[in-house]
Scaffold this motif. Structure first.
Motif, short mmCIF file in Angstrom:
data_model
loop_
_atom_site.label_atom_id
_atom_site.label_comp_id
_atom_site.label_asym_id
_atom_site.label_seq_id
_atom_site.Cartn_x
_atom_site.Cartn_y
_atom_site.Cartn_z
N VAL A 213 -3.51 3.63 -2.11
CA VAL A 213 -3.84 2.59 -3.09
C VAL A 213 -3.16 1.29 -2.69
N GLN B 86 0.86 -1.19 0.00
CA GLN B 86 0.00 0.00 0.00
C GLN B 86 0.88 1.22 0.00
N LEU C 42 -3.73 -1.11 -9.45
CA LEU C 42 -3.84 -0.42 -8.17
C LEU C 42 -5.31 -0.21 -7.84
N ASP C 43 -5.66 -0.45 -6.59
CA ASP C 43 -7.05 -0.31 -6.13
C ASP C 43 -7.10 0.76 -5.05
N ALA C 44 -7.87 1.83 -5.31
CA ALA C 44 -7.98 2.92 -4.33
C ALA C 44 -9.24 2.81 -3.48
N ALA D 32 -1.01 7.67 -3.25
CA ALA D 32 -0.96 7.88 -4.70
C ALA D 32 -0.58 9.30 -5.06
#
Ligand code: ZN
Length: 156
Positions: free
Chosen positions: A103, A91, A115-117, A94
């Motif tokens: 992210v 993590q 990438l997952d926010a 960003a």
């Protein structure tokens, strides 16, 4: 009449029974009802459950951290990331800004990184065991400040 200030302890588990987070009676969470300090689906039951009794509260994802948003998932070139080594689950922020979203790396595909926010708990139903320790009307200064004071609340 002023809304309540509630102090509570809790254990939070996921649907598999794994403990995600907890807070004991020595380090309670204290919040002003209606201030948005805690998730919506937990606030309502805390206003009504009996004092000093452990209670189970299940909060559906929609009333907790919401459902994952596809638009918050992005694929970027690995070389654009300011890190030397990267692995799934890492993590980072960003951007330089303190407000920039956190992210998570969810996939690595050669030179592409996904990438997952979304909030890490987005899409998850939450299983709480809560115990309300105290419940009292908010003071005038708490109403002015919009938050709870004292142990577990703001100290100032
Ligand atoms: Zn204050």
């Amino acid at each position: 009449m002023n809304p309540d200030v509630i102090s509570f302890s809790y254990v939070l588990k996921d649907q598999h029974g794994a403990i995600l987070d907890s807070s004991t009676a020595e380090t309670p969470i204290t919040f002003l009802v209606g201030s948005g300090a805690i998730i919506e689906g937990l606030e309502a039951p805390l206003t009504t459950v009996a004092l000093n009794e452990k209670q189970e509260v299940i909060v559906k994802a929609e009333r907790a951290y919401g459902l994952p948003d596809e638009k918050m998932i992005q694929q970027v070139d690995l070389k654009l990331l300011p890190v030397e080594e990267i692995k799934i689950g890492d993590q980072f922020r960003a951007g330089e800004d303190q407000q920039a979203p956190i992210v998570r790396v969810v996939a690595i595909d050669d030179d592409k990184v996904t990438l997952d926010a979304n909030h890490p708990l987005a899409g998850q139903d939450l299983f709480f065991e809560v115990e309300v320790l105290t419940r009292r009307p908010a003071t005038e200064s708490e109403m002015e400040h919009g938050h709870a004071h004292g142990p577990g609340g703001h100290q100032h």
